[in-house]
Design an enzyme around this catalytic site. Sequence first.
Site, PDB file in Angstrom:
ATOM      1  CD  GLU A 101      19.104  57.944  88.032  1.00  0.00           C
ATOM      2  OE1 GLU A 101      20.340  58.177  87.311  1.00  0.00           O
ATOM      3  OE2 GLU A 101      18.635  59.118  88.298  1.00  0.00           O
ATOM      4  CG  ASN A 159      22.708  64.586  81.661  1.00  0.00           C
ATOM      5  OD1 ASN A 159      22.519  65.634  82.166  1.00  0.00           O
ATOM      6  ND2 ASN A 159      22.575  63.523  82.030  1.00  0.00           N
ATOM      7  CD  GLU A 160      26.325  63.714  85.106  1.00  0.00           C
ATOM      8  OE1 GLU A 160      26.483  63.968  86.379  1.00  0.00           O
ATOM      9  OE2 GLU A 160      25.708  62.400  85.225  1.00  0.00           O
ATOM     10  CD  GLU A 236      22.096  66.239  87.322  1.00  0.00           C
ATOM     11  OE1 GLU A 236      22.442  64.994  88.105  1.00  0.00           O
ATOM     12  OE2 GLU A 236      21.559  65.712  86.034  1.00  0.00           O
ATOM     13  CE1 TYR A 303      17.950  60.581  92.097  1.00  0.00           C
ATOM     14  CE2 TYR A 303      18.533  62.198  93.735  1.00  0.00           C
ATOM     15  CZ  TYR A 303      18.772  61.533  92.745  1.00  0.00           C
ATOM     16  OH  TYR A 303      20.188  61.820  92.196  1.00  0.00           O
TER      17      TYR A 303
END
Length: 587
Positions: A101, A159-160, A236, A303
């Site tokens: 983000e 990343n992903e 994660e 978060y």
Amino acid sequence: MTSHTFEIGAEDFLLDGQPHRVISGALHYFRIHPDQWRDRIRMGRMMGLNTIETYVAWNEHAPTRGEFDTTGRLDLARFLREVQEEGMHAIVRPGPYICAEFDGGGFPAWLLRDPAVGVRTLEPRYMAAVSEYLRQVMEIVAPLQIDQGGPVIMLQVENEYGAYGSDHAYLRALTDLFLETGATVPLTTVDQPMDDMLAAGNIPGLHATGSFGSRATERLAALRRQQPTGPLMCSEFWCGWFDHWGAHHHTTDPAVSARELDDLLAAGASVNIYMLHGGTNFGLTNGANDKGVWQPTITSYDYDAPLDEAGRPTEKFWAFREVIARYAPVPEYDRVDRALFVVPEPASLRSVGALGDLVAPDWQDHADVPTMDTLGISRGLARYRVQLDQGPAAGVLAFAEVRDRAWVSLDGQPVGVLAREDHAWSITLPRGEGLLELLVEDQGRVNYGPRIGEPKGLIGPATFAGVSIAGWNASAVPLDAFESGSSLQLAPQEAPLTAGAHVFEATVALEAPADLALSTDGWGKGLVWVNGFCLGRYWRSGPQRTLFVPAPVTRAGENLVTVLEFDSLGTDTVRFVPDLDLGHTEY
């Protein structure tokens, strides 16, 4: 420093040859004031963690090509050493793409200004830049790996990626680059535990991990199907979520999150809690999403984590600590909790002047309307002006797109706002003659999906009454003057209030440096600096109603608060409140 080994075993991670469970939490050093890193790291240890994980933000370290800044809040080596000094290990995730983000998903704006440059592919120009970046990161990280006496036990590649592509040759090239630049610890990947994503995002030689926040048994089973041996890990574990402007503050029930963590640890898996402490998108660093609806991320990256935006333990902290204690040693809690903020007296805001009068533009001439990227602007604000000569009749001013918000005026009089979240690319002008001016705000670069790398600013063609507009002047709005920590006031008396972007200042007295919660109630939309440190954006659309002021940016005595307001202030004071307010919630 004593060196150790850390390896992938048949069923477990092996620390010096012995089975070891990684219990980690995420801290992004670039979202925390460096003088508060140690406090957040130590609080992670108090919760029972043995490891701290962080992304590396390429665009923060290299805002221009050839630069690699490691000063202040970008001192990655200092951060990793502080992790080690607290007796903990570290996981580093350099990307090059991180999402998080964060502005542009961590990609620097200069990287993608050439539309021919590929994103997350083997495209040569992209890979050349990635190679430069990873070599600079590994100069810092390689000597801090555990087999060289440092804290780093794992490095993540990409990343992903399985949610984006399936180019295994690209992943192999990245892996080879990590190895070539000195990686000796295990290399990992992370993907959502769906068979297709796991298969697309991993190659032999990389240890696959999962990203999820619920249904641990099911998700770990999917991970095991793709990877029959080796330790299971959720790298994660989503214990909360992020917020965007105009929506609600996301929260998760602490008891529910704790049960999910318990299920995960009961299955024998390792974990990285995302986030342990989210921190703040200081300055203009927030990212954005656009999947048909424009959603810029707010300044707070709280978060709903176990440690709140100010680093204080929440109910979730205690629930997680209790769960972790069932599976690993947890130290005695020895911290002094900070329940409320110091609340200095309200301070009067004084009008300093219109933004255009205080910050001189460096006008560039363009035949057609340029993007911010054409102007070399990576983040921030741009001014545009053009002389219209199409007569006294009203007509519609239109652009192909506005990224992301434009305040429109004609001969100095405000006309309206073009807002990306409203898909508003056109506005009616009262006449087709006069000086047309626009102030455009980049509200954060897209951090996820196919719109990563898109240009910012006004996207042409620009027309009035269907006729193309030519002969533009455009300029970046340099915000350096706000970072000096000195007043911008040019005269002893207050400047007259003007319509449009305007600057205000206040002086706040403190007995000693302290964390503060600055209220933005009654303010419209803009930016705030304290002693030259940019706290970030505020917006009446919410949900966030306070800005976190870290103690290290304050001082005993007078503190200068500078407010750049784009719309209008409904109050003439700066107020501080006893606690952070991130807005209304939904479960």
